[in-house]
Design an enzyme around this catalytic site. Structure first.
Site, short mmCIF file in Angstrom:
data_model
loop_
_atom_site.label_atom_id
_atom_site.label_comp_id
_atom_site.label_asym_id
_atom_site.label_seq_id
_atom_site.Cartn_x
_atom_site.Cartn_y
_atom_site.Cartn_z
N GLU A 260 0.84 -1.19 0.00
CA GLU A 260 0.00 0.00 0.00
C GLU A 260 0.88 1.25 0.00
O GLU A 260 1.96 1.26 0.61
CB GLU A 260 -0.87 -0.01 1.26
CG GLU A 260 -1.78 1.19 1.44
CD GLU A 260 -2.44 1.21 2.81
OE1 GLU A 260 -3.51 1.82 2.93
OE2 GLU A 260 -1.86 0.63 3.76
N LYS A 320 -10.01 -0.05 -2.18
CA LYS A 320 -10.28 -0.39 -0.79
C LYS A 320 -11.74 -0.12 -0.44
O LYS A 320 -12.25 0.99 -0.64
CB LYS A 320 -9.36 0.44 0.12
CG LYS A 320 -9.40 0.04 1.59
CD LYS A 320 -8.37 0.83 2.38
CE LYS A 320 -8.33 0.39 3.84
NZ LYS A 320 -7.32 1.15 4.62
N CYS A 375 -4.49 -3.07 3.92
CA CYS A 375 -4.26 -2.60 5.29
C CYS A 375 -5.25 -3.19 6.29
O CYS A 375 -5.36 -4.41 6.41
CB CYS A 375 -4.27 -1.07 5.31
SG CYS A 375 -3.43 -0.37 6.76
#
Length: 528
Positions: A260, A320, A375
């Protein structure tokens, strides 16, 4: 219970219990302290009023979350850290209040075992609510995520993280009963033995239908902190150079994965960033997954995983789906600004993706799917389960990819706590996990939860592994959130039992009007 009935003693037990939970997580890694922590908190909350139960839960939660989540305040200060820790603790406070409300009638009728079994039931439900509400919840520091190195972790293949939490808390039940009843809790002990021994017979895979040679590029950043990407060009360059070094050492790779934020310059709109990614792609000679920030949809931005193939063409993407509130977007900004101006550090909000992705990679043993999550998404049960099931529908074996950036948390346990979650996910879904960070820790997790050596924090590294590729669904994947539903049903039964006997106005078959000695003590001490 003698001296334990005194409120100061109960408060001390709750605090120590919360601290024991903290010690169970990385980097302390004293996993079985979670059993002790749950037991101490269960003893502290035994036979109290709802008000006192809430107070004890708050103290236990603070004992756990203040130190466990200390990484959240490294660069933004004490207030956000304390706000997060207190918010998480309020869920444990609510658990304490509900536990007291439904447990006490059972004790009045002489049913200590069902009363004690409410502890693991409510612990699962507390973690469920905490990981759901508000704003999608924050399911960090769940008991399950401290158990990656214990046999309890194997229960993930049957019921995911909630079943691990249930099993650990179930082992604490006989400890609670032996203290509060001073009698051998044989049935509870049998359940605890079953929860422990049963984990050893849960099958977890170590092999698969194929394998792939996968390289991770941990490029590192110029500096830790909120401005980790102030030199965005340098961060991108680090990952390009890392890919070139990786390619120099390995000519048999199937896939290269960046973390990321490895390109915070939009490579779809910035020609220079696009050229740098192309340079890395040509060096690798195989597909590359890039973590990028895209300047879309305006005025928002997107945290994306881009899948580039050699030969050019528009990359496939995953956006995301669960941006982190107060970090990647600020809900109700005007309201929260009343408490802290730090909310304005998040100047541009991140848009939410609306679908899973499974990138098809042409591996040496045939096509396989690389399933990206970004994440903190790795901590969300439903999101991970959905991604795996969608990938399975394609029919190819698959690899789970966790791209993360830990630069904003410095040299703290956040990185190792997150890596432990990836290890639980590997067992839960029967898949290998490629976990890559900008600054570490990065590594590969096998389908049985075992792991390759991880990288060091704030170093450049390019680990490579021949990862196992598997297809198929585990029982956990097929059954979904059955543990939470079962615990919810158990709580409803307890509430129904309480309401039924409250309606009759009887306890132990006789009307009861005088408070118990414990209630008298609490009322005298707290005014409850």
């Amino acid at each position: 219970m003698g001296v334990i009935s005194r409120l100061p003693v109960r408060l001390a037990l709750a605090l120590v219990g919360g601290l024991c939970l903290w010690l169970s997580f990385p980097d302390h890694d004293l996993a079985l302290m979670a059993v002790v922590g749950v037991a101490l908190i269960g003893i502290a909350m035994w036979d109290v009023t709802a008000r006192v139960g809430a107070l004890l839960g708050l103290v236990a939660g603070l004992g756990c979350f203040v130190p466990t989540l200390s990484w959240s305040g490294i660069f933004v200060g004490t207030f956000p850290w304390m706000a997060l820790a207190v918010t998480e603790s309020l869920y444990v406070a609510a658990m304490g209040a509900v536990l007291a409300a439904v447990q006490r009638p059972l004790l009045r009728r002489g049913h200590p075992l069902p009363a004690a079994l409410l502890v693991p039931v409510l612990w699962v439900l507390q973690e469920w609510v905490r990981g759901t509400l508000p704003y999608g919840g924050f399911p960090w520091a769940r008991i399950a995520f401290s158990q990656a190195d214990t046999p309890f972790a194997r229960w993930a293949a049957v019921g995911g993280a909630p079943l691990i939490t249930l099993a650990v808390a179930l082992v604490a039940v006989p400890l609670v009963l032996v203290v509060v009843t001073r009698r051998p809790p044989w049935v509870a002990l049998g359940l605890a033995v079953a929860a422990t021994a049963g984990a050893f017979v849960v099958p977890v895979p170590t092999s698969g239908e194929a394998s792939a040679q996968v390289g991770l590029v941990q490029g590192n950043v110029p500096r830790a902190g909120l401005d980790f990407n102030a030199e965005r060009r340098k961060v991108l360059e680090n990952h390009v150079v890392g890919t070139e070094r990786l390619a120099e050492r390995h000519d048999d790779l199937d896939l290269v994965i960046w973390p990321e934020n490895s390109s915070d310059i939009d490579p779809l709109r910035n020609p220079d960033a696009a050229a740098q990614v192309q340079r890395a792609l040509e060096a690798a000679g195989v597909p590359v997954i890039v973590g990028a920030i895209l300047d879309e949809p305006a005025p928002a931005v997107s945290n994306a995983s881009l899948y580039y193939r050699p030969g050019g063409g528009e990359p496939e993407r995953y956006v995301k789906q669960h941006p982190v509130p107060f970090a990647e977007y600020v809900p109700h900004r005007d309201f929260y600004r009343l408490f802290s101006s730090k909310v304005d550090l998040v100047r541009v909000g991140f848009a939410k993706g609306d679908r899973n992705a499974a990138f098809t990679v042409p591996g040496r043993d045939g096509d396989f799917s690389a399933v990206p999550t970004i994440c903190f998404e790795v901590a969300y049960d439903g999101l991970m389960r959905s991604a795996v099931k969608d990938a399975e529908a394609k029919g190819d074996p698959s690899l789970l990819v966790v791209q993360t950036n830990n630069a904003t948390f410095g040299y703290t346990a956040e990185s190792t706590q997150q890596y432990a979650i990836s290890r639980i996910r590997a067992i839960e879904h029967g898949r290998s996990v490629a976990h890559v960070s900008t600054v570490g820790v990065s590594g590969f997790v096998n389908p049985d939860g075992s792991t390759t050596p991880t990288t060091e924090l704030f170093t450049a590294a390019q680990p490579v592994d021949d990862v196992v590729l598997r297809s198929g669904l585990t029982l956990s994947d097929r059954l979904g959130p059955w543990v939470e539903w079962a615990c919810g049903l158990g709580l409803l039964v307890a509430v129904g039992w309480r309401l039924r006997h409250r309606a009759t106005g009887s306890v132990g078959g006789e009307p009861r009007t005088d408070p118990s000695p414990t209630e008298q003590t609490e009322e005298a001490t707290t005014g409850a």
